[in-house]
Design a protein around this motif. Structure first.
Motif, PDB file in Angstrom:
ATOM      1  N   ILE A  24       0.839  -1.198   0.000  1.00  0.00           N
ATOM      2  CA  ILE A  24       0.000   0.000   0.000  1.00  0.00           C
ATOM      3  C   ILE A  24       0.873   1.246   0.000  1.00  0.00           C
ATOM      4  CG2 ILE A  24      -1.636   1.347   1.374  1.00  0.00           C
ATOM      5  CD1 ILE A  24      -2.901  -1.322   2.210  1.00  0.00           C
ATOM      6  N   ILE A  25       1.934   1.236   0.779  1.00  0.00           N
ATOM      7  CA  ILE A  25       2.852   2.378   0.808  1.00  0.00           C
ATOM      8  C   ILE A  25       3.507   2.561  -0.553  1.00  0.00           C
ATOM      9  CG2 ILE A  25       5.012   3.230   1.802  1.00  0.00           C
ATOM     10  CD1 ILE A  25       4.114   1.908   4.448  1.00  0.00           C
ATOM     11  N   GLN A  26       3.912   1.461  -1.181  1.00  0.00           N
ATOM     12  CA  GLN A  26       4.499   1.545  -2.518  1.00  0.00           C
ATOM     13  C   GLN A  26       3.499   2.094  -3.521  1.00  0.00           C
ATOM     14  OE1 GLN A  26       5.742  -2.456  -3.222  1.00  0.00           O
ATOM     15  NE2 GLN A  26       7.778  -2.168  -2.310  1.00  0.00           N
ATOM     16  N   LEU A  27       2.272   1.664  -3.419  1.00  0.00           N
ATOM     17  CA  LEU A  27       1.227   2.130  -4.320  1.00  0.00           C
ATOM     18  C   LEU A  27       0.980   3.620  -4.127  1.00  0.00           C
ATOM     19  CD1 LEU A  27      -0.889   1.383  -6.441  1.00  0.00           C
ATOM     20  CD2 LEU A  27      -2.464   0.860  -4.582  1.00  0.00           C
ATOM     21  N   GLU A  28       0.915   4.066  -2.871  1.00  0.00           N
ATOM     22  CA  GLU A  28       0.708   5.480  -2.600  1.00  0.00           C
ATOM     23  C   GLU A  28       1.873   6.318  -3.087  1.00  0.00           C
ATOM     24  OE1 GLU A  28       0.001   5.709   1.577  1.00  0.00           O
ATOM     25  OE2 GLU A  28      -2.123   5.226   1.373  1.00  0.00           O
ATOM     26  N   SER A  29       3.099   5.811  -2.919  1.00  0.00           N
ATOM     27  CA  SER A  29       4.272   6.574  -3.355  1.00  0.00           C
ATOM     28  C   SER A  29       4.343   6.653  -4.875  1.00  0.00           C
ATOM     29  CB  SER A  29       5.553   5.980  -2.782  1.00  0.00           C
ATOM     30  OG  SER A  29       5.775   4.686  -3.323  1.00  0.00           O
ATOM     31  N   SER A  30       3.809   5.663  -5.565  1.00  0.00           N
ATOM     32  CA  SER A  30       3.822   5.723  -7.032  1.00  0.00           C
ATOM     33  C   SER A  30       2.734   6.655  -7.560  1.00  0.00           C
ATOM     34  CB  SER A  30       3.648   4.336  -7.644  1.00  0.00           C
ATOM     35  OG  SER A  30       2.336   3.862  -7.411  1.00  0.00           O
ATOM     36  N   ILE A  31       1.640   6.813  -6.799  1.00  0.00           N
ATOM     37  CA  ILE A  31       0.554   7.697  -7.215  1.00  0.00           C
ATOM     38  C   ILE A  31       0.853   9.132  -6.820  1.00  0.00           C
ATOM     39  CG2 ILE A  31      -1.880   8.251  -6.821  1.00  0.00           C
ATOM     40  CD1 ILE A  31      -2.398   5.264  -6.591  1.00  0.00           C
ATOM     41  N   GLN A  32       1.529   9.346  -5.699  1.00  0.00           N
ATOM     42  CA  GLN A  32       1.766  10.679  -5.186  1.00  0.00           C
ATOM     43  C   GLN A  32       2.510  11.587  -6.164  1.00  0.00           C
ATOM     44  OE1 GLN A  32       3.790  10.762  -1.450  1.00  0.00           O
ATOM     45  NE2 GLN A  32       2.264  12.167  -0.616  1.00  0.00           N
ATOM     46  N   PRO A  33       3.588  11.155  -6.841  1.00  0.00           N
ATOM     47  CA  PRO A  33       4.242  12.054  -7.788  1.00  0.00           C
ATOM     48  C   PRO A  33       3.310  12.490  -8.921  1.00  0.00           C
ATOM     49  CG  PRO A  33       5.692  10.224  -7.286  1.00  0.00           C
ATOM     50  CD  PRO A  33       4.360   9.939  -6.658  1.00  0.00           C
ATOM     51  N   MET A  34       2.366  11.630  -9.295  1.00  0.00           N
ATOM     52  CA  MET A  34       1.439  12.013 -10.349  1.00  0.00           C
ATOM     53  C   MET A  34       0.552  13.156  -9.883  1.00  0.00           C
ATOM     54  SD  MET A  34       0.349   8.521 -12.323  1.00  0.00           S
ATOM     55  CE  MET A  34      -1.054   8.359 -11.321  1.00  0.00           C
ATOM     56  N   ALA A  35       0.174  13.147  -8.598  1.00  0.00           N
ATOM     57  CA  ALA A  35      -0.681  14.202  -8.075  1.00  0.00           C
ATOM     58  C   ALA A  35       0.082  15.515  -7.960  1.00  0.00           C
ATOM     59  CB  ALA A  35      -1.240  13.796  -6.721  1.00  0.00           C
ATOM     60  N   GLN A  36       1.397  15.431  -7.789  1.00  0.00           N
ATOM     61  CA  GLN A  36       2.199  16.633  -7.625  1.00  0.00           C
ATOM     62  C   GLN A  36       2.621  17.234  -8.960  1.00  0.00           C
ATOM     63  OE1 GLN A  36       5.375  15.333  -5.133  1.00  0.00           O
ATOM     64  NE2 GLN A  36       4.123  15.342  -3.285  1.00  0.00           N
ATOM     65  N   ARG A  37       2.562  16.476 -10.032  1.00  0.00           N
ATOM     66  CA  ARG A  37       2.952  17.009 -11.327  1.00  0.00           C
ATOM     67  C   ARG A  37       1.999  18.112 -11.736  1.00  0.00           C
ATOM     68  NH1 ARG A  37       3.378  11.431 -14.100  1.00  0.00           N
ATOM     69  NH2 ARG A  37       5.194  10.650 -13.059  1.00  0.00           N
ATOM     70  N   LYS A  38       2.582  19.174 -12.270  1.00  0.00           N
ATOM     71  CA  LYS A  38       1.754  20.294 -12.710  1.00  0.00           C
ATOM     72  C   LYS A  38       1.379  20.076 -14.163  1.00  0.00           C
ATOM     73  CE  LYS A  38       1.410  25.203 -12.694  1.00  0.00           C
ATOM     74  NZ  LYS A  38       1.888  26.420 -12.142  1.00  0.00           N
ATOM     75  N   GLU A  39       0.081  20.189 -14.419  1.00  0.00           N
ATOM     76  CA  GLU A  39      -0.412  20.020 -15.788  1.00  0.00           C
ATOM     77  C   GLU A  39       0.002  21.225 -16.628  1.00  0.00           C
ATOM     78  OE1 GLU A  39      -3.289  18.271 -17.373  1.00  0.00           O
ATOM     79  OE2 GLU A  39      -3.566  16.744 -15.876  1.00  0.00           O
ATOM     80  N   LYS A  62      -8.730  11.956 -18.718  1.00  0.00           N
ATOM     81  CA  LYS A  62      -8.885  10.534 -19.040  1.00  0.00           C
ATOM     82  C   LYS A  62      -7.521   9.850 -19.097  1.00  0.00           C
ATOM     83  CE  LYS A  62     -12.119   8.426 -21.979  1.00  0.00           C
ATOM     84  NZ  LYS A  62     -12.794   8.356 -23.267  1.00  0.00           N
ATOM     85  N   ARG A  63      -6.541  10.536 -19.679  1.00  0.00           N
ATOM     86  CA  ARG A  63      -5.198   9.988 -19.796  1.00  0.00           C
ATOM     87  C   ARG A  63      -4.566   9.810 -18.416  1.00  0.00           C
ATOM     88  NH1 ARG A  63      -1.241  13.596 -23.063  1.00  0.00           N
ATOM     89  NH2 ARG A  63      -1.160  14.584 -21.050  1.00  0.00           N
ATOM     90  N   ILE A  64      -4.773  10.756 -17.518  1.00  0.00           N
ATOM     91  CA  ILE A  64      -4.215  10.654 -16.163  1.00  0.00           C
ATOM     92  C   ILE A  64      -4.875   9.513 -15.396  1.00  0.00           C
ATOM     93  CG2 ILE A  64      -4.144  11.839 -13.925  1.00  0.00           C
ATOM     94  CD1 ILE A  64      -3.674  14.442 -15.510  1.00  0.00           C
ATOM     95  N   ARG A  65      -6.204   9.400 -15.518  1.00  0.00           N
ATOM     96  CA  ARG A  65      -6.902   8.302 -14.833  1.00  0.00           C
ATOM     97  C   ARG A  65      -6.440   6.947 -15.356  1.00  0.00           C
ATOM     98  NH1 ARG A  65     -11.073  11.899 -15.466  1.00  0.00           N
ATOM     99  NH2 ARG A  65     -11.864  10.819 -17.300  1.00  0.00           N
ATOM    100  N   LEU A  66      -6.245   6.841 -16.669  1.00  0.00           N
ATOM    101  CA  LEU A  66      -5.793   5.587 -17.267  1.00  0.00           C
ATOM    102  C   LEU A  66      -4.397   5.233 -16.758  1.00  0.00           C
ATOM    103  CD1 LEU A  66      -7.505   4.876 -20.320  1.00  0.00           C
ATOM    104  CD2 LEU A  66      -5.227   3.945 -20.398  1.00  0.00           C
ATOM    105  N   LYS A  67      -3.534   6.243 -16.672  1.00  0.00           N
ATOM    106  CA  LYS A  67      -2.176   6.011 -16.187  1.00  0.00           C
ATOM    107  C   LYS A  67      -2.189   5.567 -14.724  1.00  0.00           C
ATOM    108  CE  LYS A  67       2.162   8.231 -17.118  1.00  0.00           C
ATOM    109  NZ  LYS A  67       2.830   9.483 -17.451  1.00  0.00           N
ATOM    110  N   ALA A  68      -3.040   6.175 -13.917  1.00  0.00           N
ATOM    111  CA  ALA A  68      -3.142   5.792 -12.501  1.00  0.00           C
ATOM    112  C   ALA A  68      -3.680   4.371 -12.367  1.00  0.00           C
ATOM    113  CB  ALA A  68      -4.044   6.774 -11.757  1.00  0.00           C
ATOM    114  N   ASP A  69      -4.667   4.025 -13.191  1.00  0.00           N
ATOM    115  CA  ASP A  69      -5.208   2.662 -13.164  1.00  0.00           C
ATOM    116  C   ASP A  69      -4.146   1.650 -13.562  1.00  0.00           C
ATOM    117  OD1 ASP A  69      -7.653   3.552 -12.330  1.00  0.00           O
ATOM    118  OD2 ASP A  69      -8.596   3.459 -14.323  1.00  0.00           O
ATOM    119  N   ASN A  70      -3.349   1.977 -14.585  1.00  0.00           N
ATOM    120  CA  ASN A  70      -2.276   1.075 -15.021  1.00  0.00           C
ATOM    121  C   ASN A  70      -1.229   0.908 -13.922  1.00  0.00           C
ATOM    122  OD1 ASN A  70      -3.415   0.574 -17.500  1.00  0.00           O
ATOM    123  ND2 ASN A  70      -2.211   2.121 -18.567  1.00  0.00           N
TER     124      ASN A  70
END
Length: 128
Positions: A10-25, A106-114
């Protein structure tokens, strides 16, 4: 067969998702364009309104020396068509902005799901 995620996965999963949330569009260029077209429309509409007010009060669009300002002359000849074109442009640019936001989301959601699926597969393989 139920899959259980361990605390480390779970920690690994959160750490992999967290940088995506911090990226500026990147900025949606259609927002900038819609702002510019909107300002142009406001200026045109206000100038057209002033021209109509002057004409309705019997002043005409010429000043005291019978000179007509180039903007008022342009609006007198083509004002309505310019306003219609600007309204159409605002509509087209707004739809394009919405479509681009939808595509990016949609692209961000798909990437997070992958990423989530990959992490779950890695966790499942470690548990075997």
């Amino acid at each position: 067969m139920s899959r259980h995620l361990s605390a480390t996965s779970i920690i690994q999963l959160e750490s992999s998702i967290q940088p995506m949330a911090q990226r500026k569009e990147p900025i949606n260029p259609f927002y900038v364009l819609s702002g510019l077209v909107g300002v142009a429309f406001c200026i045109t509409a206000f100038a057209y309104y002033l021209m109509l007010i002057k004409v309705n009060h019997g002043q005409g669009i010429a000043d005291d020396s019978d000179r007509v300002h180039p903007l008022l002359n342009l609006l007198d000849q083509h004002g309505l068509m310019i306003l219609v074109i600007e309204v159409l442009l605002i509509g087209i640019v707004s739809i394009a902005a919405i479509a681009l936001d939808h595509y990016r989301g949609k692209r961000i959601r798909l990437k997070a799901d992958n990423n989530r699926t990959n992490m779950e597969e890695q966790t499942a393989h470690r548990g075997e």
